[in-house]
Design a protein around this motif. Structure first.
Motif, mmCIF file in Angstrom:
data_model
loop_
_atom_site.group_PDB
_atom_site.id
_atom_site.type_symbol
_atom_site.label_atom_id
_atom_site.label_comp_id
_atom_site.label_asym_id
_atom_site.label_seq_id
_atom_site.Cartn_x
_atom_site.Cartn_y
_atom_site.Cartn_z
ATOM 1 N N ILE A 9 100.387 104.376 -52.413
ATOM 2 C CA ILE A 9 101.174 103.126 -52.782
ATOM 3 C C ILE A 9 102.080 103.580 -54.142
ATOM 4 C CG2 ILE A 9 100.584 100.831 -54.027
ATOM 5 C CD1 ILE A 9 98.056 100.862 -52.747
ATOM 6 N N ASN A 10 103.441 103.000 -53.777
ATOM 7 C CA ASN A 10 104.193 103.378 -54.791
ATOM 8 C C ASN A 10 103.865 102.823 -56.290
ATOM 9 O OD1 ASN A 10 106.668 102.923 -56.680
ATOM 10 N ND2 ASN A 10 107.792 103.433 -54.996
ATOM 11 N N ALA A 11 103.572 103.509 -57.307
ATOM 12 C CA ALA A 11 103.104 103.309 -58.542
ATOM 13 C C ALA A 11 104.120 102.307 -59.336
ATOM 14 C CB ALA A 11 102.927 104.366 -59.463
ATOM 15 N N GLU A 12 105.307 102.345 -58.883
ATOM 16 C CA GLU A 12 106.186 101.309 -59.789
ATOM 17 C C GLU A 12 106.692 100.052 -58.915
ATOM 18 O OE1 GLU A 12 109.679 103.467 -60.897
ATOM 19 O OE2 GLU A 12 108.599 104.850 -62.334
ATOM 20 N N LYS A 13 106.056 100.085 -57.497
ATOM 21 C CA LYS A 13 106.387 98.691 -56.801
ATOM 22 C C LYS A 13 105.180 98.237 -56.210
ATOM 23 C CE LYS A 13 111.315 100.467 -55.908
ATOM 24 N NZ LYS A 13 112.272 100.659 -54.995
ATOM 25 N N ASN A 14 104.112 98.076 -56.769
ATOM 26 C CA ASN A 14 102.975 97.977 -56.144
ATOM 27 C C ASN A 14 102.294 96.329 -56.493
ATOM 28 O OD1 ASN A 14 101.897 98.574 -58.862
ATOM 29 N ND2 ASN A 14 99.821 98.981 -57.955
ATOM 30 N N SER A 15 103.172 95.926 -57.546
ATOM 31 C CA SER A 15 102.479 94.658 -58.182
ATOM 32 C C SER A 15 103.872 93.690 -58.258
ATOM 33 C CB SER A 15 101.912 94.896 -59.580
ATOM 34 O OG SER A 15 100.665 95.568 -59.375
ATOM 35 N N MET A 16 103.486 92.537 -58.300
ATOM 36 C CA MET A 16 104.480 91.377 -58.694
ATOM 37 C C MET A 16 103.845 90.162 -59.338
ATOM 38 S SD MET A 16 105.175 90.229 -54.820
ATOM 39 C CE MET A 16 106.869 89.424 -55.372
ATOM 40 N N LEU A 17 104.538 89.593 -60.179
ATOM 41 C CA LEU A 17 104.156 88.100 -60.759
ATOM 42 C C LEU A 17 104.947 86.941 -60.173
ATOM 43 C CD1 LEU A 17 103.834 90.603 -62.921
ATOM 44 C CD2 LEU A 17 102.871 88.555 -64.267
ATOM 45 N N LEU A 18 104.469 86.338 -59.251
ATOM 46 C CA LEU A 18 105.247 85.268 -58.752
ATOM 47 C C LEU A 18 105.115 83.810 -59.807
ATOM 48 C CD1 LEU A 18 104.290 85.185 -55.096
ATOM 49 C CD2 LEU A 18 106.526 85.796 -55.890
ATOM 50 N N ILE A 19 106.388 83.418 -60.300
ATOM 51 C CA ILE A 19 106.516 82.443 -61.353
ATOM 52 C C ILE A 19 106.957 81.174 -60.735
ATOM 53 C CG2 ILE A 19 107.274 81.992 -63.643
ATOM 54 C CD1 ILE A 19 107.458 85.297 -63.893
ATOM 55 N N THR A 70 103.068 108.548 -45.657
ATOM 56 C CA THR A 70 103.232 107.098 -45.576
ATOM 57 C C THR A 70 103.348 106.588 -47.021
ATOM 58 O OG1 THR A 70 102.294 106.901 -43.470
ATOM 59 C CG2 THR A 70 102.290 104.908 -44.691
ATOM 60 N N VAL A 71 103.938 105.594 -47.422
ATOM 61 C CA VAL A 71 104.034 104.992 -48.938
ATOM 62 C C VAL A 71 104.283 103.498 -48.637
ATOM 63 C CG1 VAL A 71 105.065 105.005 -51.237
ATOM 64 C CG2 VAL A 71 105.166 107.240 -49.667
ATOM 65 N N LEU A 72 103.759 102.670 -49.371
ATOM 66 C CA LEU A 72 103.747 101.126 -49.009
ATOM 67 C C LEU A 72 104.214 100.777 -50.446
ATOM 68 C CD1 LEU A 72 100.391 100.903 -47.319
ATOM 69 C CD2 LEU A 72 102.794 100.934 -46.200
ATOM 70 N N TYR A 73 105.089 99.646 -50.431
ATOM 71 C CA TYR A 73 105.424 99.031 -51.567
ATOM 72 C C TYR A 73 105.972 97.564 -51.407
ATOM 73 C CZ TYR A 73 110.159 100.611 -50.036
ATOM 74 O OH TYR A 73 111.288 100.899 -49.370
ATOM 75 N N PHE A 74 105.943 96.899 -52.349
ATOM 76 C CA PHE A 74 106.777 95.571 -52.317
ATOM 77 C C PHE A 74 108.225 95.745 -52.437
ATOM 78 C CE2 PHE A 74 102.841 93.534 -54.230
ATOM 79 C CZ PHE A 74 102.509 92.637 -52.970
ATOM 80 N N LYS A 75 108.949 94.703 -51.545
ATOM 81 C CA LYS A 75 110.340 94.909 -51.659
ATOM 82 C C LYS A 75 110.586 94.464 -52.959
ATOM 83 C CE LYS A 75 114.532 93.378 -49.172
ATOM 84 N NZ LYS A 75 115.105 92.705 -48.375
ATOM 85 N N ASN A 76 110.255 93.353 -53.318
ATOM 86 C CA ASN A 76 110.418 92.981 -54.788
ATOM 87 C C ASN A 76 109.283 93.086 -55.570
ATOM 88 O OD1 ASN A 76 113.089 91.937 -54.126
ATOM 89 N ND2 ASN A 76 112.267 90.501 -53.036
ATOM 90 N N SER A 77 109.379 93.661 -56.758
ATOM 91 C CA SER A 77 108.188 93.779 -57.491
ATOM 92 C C SER A 77 108.704 93.275 -59.061
ATOM 93 C CB SER A 77 107.830 95.279 -57.707
ATOM 94 O OG SER A 77 108.874 95.934 -58.097
ATOM 95 N N GLY A 78 107.725 93.428 -59.673
ATOM 96 C CA GLY A 78 107.790 92.769 -61.170
ATOM 97 C C GLY A 78 107.540 91.437 -61.194
ATOM 98 N N GLU A 79 108.235 90.626 -62.380
ATOM 99 C CA GLU A 79 108.488 89.283 -62.250
ATOM 100 C C GLU A 79 109.360 88.670 -61.396
ATOM 101 O OE1 GLU A 79 108.670 88.163 -66.550
ATOM 102 O OE2 GLU A 79 106.966 89.252 -66.987
#
Length: 447
Positions: free
Chosen positions: A151-161, A33-42
């Motif tokens: 948790i996918n290391a490249e898609k685990n965070s996002m900054l909502l602007i 099982t791997v979890l991640y944001f569909k949209n990540s980054g800024e």
């Protein structure tokens, strides 16, 4: 690269993440099982100030080799230290959105066996965000955390602007909108002009559209045209200009019904202005609140007659002395051509004039580009009519749909204007931007 920086910074600041150190998230199919944001980054986010909070959803996906697994993951807001480190590394100046400006409704997501994704639900206090300083770049930085699964290391965070706008109402078509109404078929024609908004509509309200003749005066003066105001007895507006909106409908058509029995051939305009909206907080978009709705009432093409053109009916202010005579336009051979002046200077734009044997009020024309190539094919043509060859009135301008290749033929729609005996075809630029042009064949029909 920025996403990688986010992850490294978060680790450096001691946030809790599970199963990321070994890069398992880069090989989604190899782990259960791997979890991640569909949209990540800024992620820029446009919100609208409506007096109500705005609900926003972001997808968290579940992937891996065991899609039927049960999983859970937390949603955490970055610490001030994490955001400061991100700013240092990325050269940004983001400030965390004040806590009273948002609410994360689900700070922990639980995936059942059948769930392939879950939604993070966030409520933004839109009015409060709107009142924040416009000189500060606010963000809501969130991350996936605290999970027994990878948790996918490249898609685990996002900054909502977030960017908050005042909601606006506007015409979907602005400026001059051309429509043609022939004298064949039904006597009544229905045209539509959409009124719209940039978001999902949740309200019931009305918009008001009014006729503003001053718009036509300005247009005629600025474009050297003489379009007539559509007679009041020749049209009706649906709802007498009231456009009703209901929830879920973000676009509504205002209907314009025109009765051709009240018209003579000519170019008419219904100049419309969007003047009001009953929904509190909404504004009329000042750049999209007017439309010059053109109605050209023309005879059916079948009623036009061929003009038996002869070379003495043609003239030009820019005949090229070294090649391409006017006579070549009428010889039926696309390998010969008329070329406007390129070896000598000519003041003003180049044109060809046709002196007709009788007065007319409608025309269509056909031309073919040079056989070899379309380099000198017209890119814009202004058509004008005159009774005396001195005073001309504009019939129309063609600047789209013109052929740009070699040996290509263009046939115009029927065009109408004030009565004319002389027609001038002025080319303001060719396909390469130069001021000369080439036609190999030319013909006309008139009514």
């Amino acid at each position: 690269m920025k996403n990688r920086l986010i992850i490294s910074l978060i680790f450096a600041l001691g946030l809790s993440f599970t199963a990321c150190e070994d890069n398992k998230g880069e090989y989604l199919s190899e782990y259960s099982t791997v979890l991640y944001f569909k949209n990540s980054g800024e992620v820029p986010l446009t919100l609208y100030k409506t007096g109500e909070d705005t609900e926003y959803q972001q997808v968290v996906n579940k992937a891996g080799s065991d899609l039927g697994s049960i999983a859970e993951v937390g949603i955490e807001v970055w610490s001030d230290e994490a955001l400061t480190a991100y700013n240092t590394q990325s050269g940004t100046r983001y400030v965390k959105l004040p806590a009273n400006c948002y609410q994360i409704l689900d700070d922990r997501l639980n995936f059942d066996a059948k769930d392939q994704y879950k939604m993070v639900n966030i409520v933004f206090r839109t009015d409060l965000i709107y009142d924040l300083s416009a000189d500060v770049d606010y963000v809501l930085p969130i991350s996936l955390a605290d999970s027994k699964d990878s948790i996918n290391a490249e898609k685990n965070s996002m900054l909502l602007i977030p960017s908050v706008m005042i909601p606006s109402i506007y015409f979907d078509q602005t400026g001059f909108v051309s429509n043609i109404f022939t004298d064949e078929g039904e006597e009544q024609a229905r045209f539509t002009l959409p009124v719209t908004m940039p978001m999902v509509n949740k309200w019931t309200f009305d918009c008001t559209v009014e006729v503003d003749p001053s718009l036509l005066d300005e247009y005629n003066t600025g474009n050297e045209t003489d379009h007539a105001l559509l007679p009041e007895n020749a049209y009706t507006l649906s709802g007498d200009g009231i456009v009703p909106f209901t929830p879920e409908y973000s676009l509504k058509d205002m209907e314009i019904n025109v009765d051709r029995t009240k018209l003579v051939y000519g170019n008419y305009v219904l100049p419309l202005r969007l003047t009001g909206c009953t929904q509190q907080g909404f504004v009329i978009d000042a750049e999209k609140n007017t439309c010059l709705y053109g109605i050209s009432y023309v005879p059916d093409k079948s009623k036009l007659k061929d003009v038996a053109l002869t070379v003495n009916m043609l003239s030009s202010n820019a005949v090229e002395p070294s090649e391409g005579s006017l006579a070549n336009l009428l010889d039926g051979d696309v390998e010969t051509y008329f070329h406007s002046a390129w070896s000598v200077a000519v003041e003003g734009y180049h044109y060809v004039e046709v002196a007709l044997p009788a007065e007319s009020s409608a025309l269509s024309f056909t031309y073919t580009t040079r056989s070899a190539n379309g380099n000198a094919a017209p890119a814009e043509i202004i058509i004008e009519g005159s009774m005396d060859g001195v005073s001309f009135s504009k019939i129309g301008t063609l600047d789209s749909g013109l052929p740009t290749g070699g040996k290509e033929t263009y046939e115009s729609q029927v065009m109408v204007g004030k009565p004319f005996k002389i027609v001038r075809f002025t080319v303001t630029k060719n396909a390469t931007g130069a001021n000369y042009f080439v036609w190999s064949e030319f013909s006309m029909k008139v009514f």
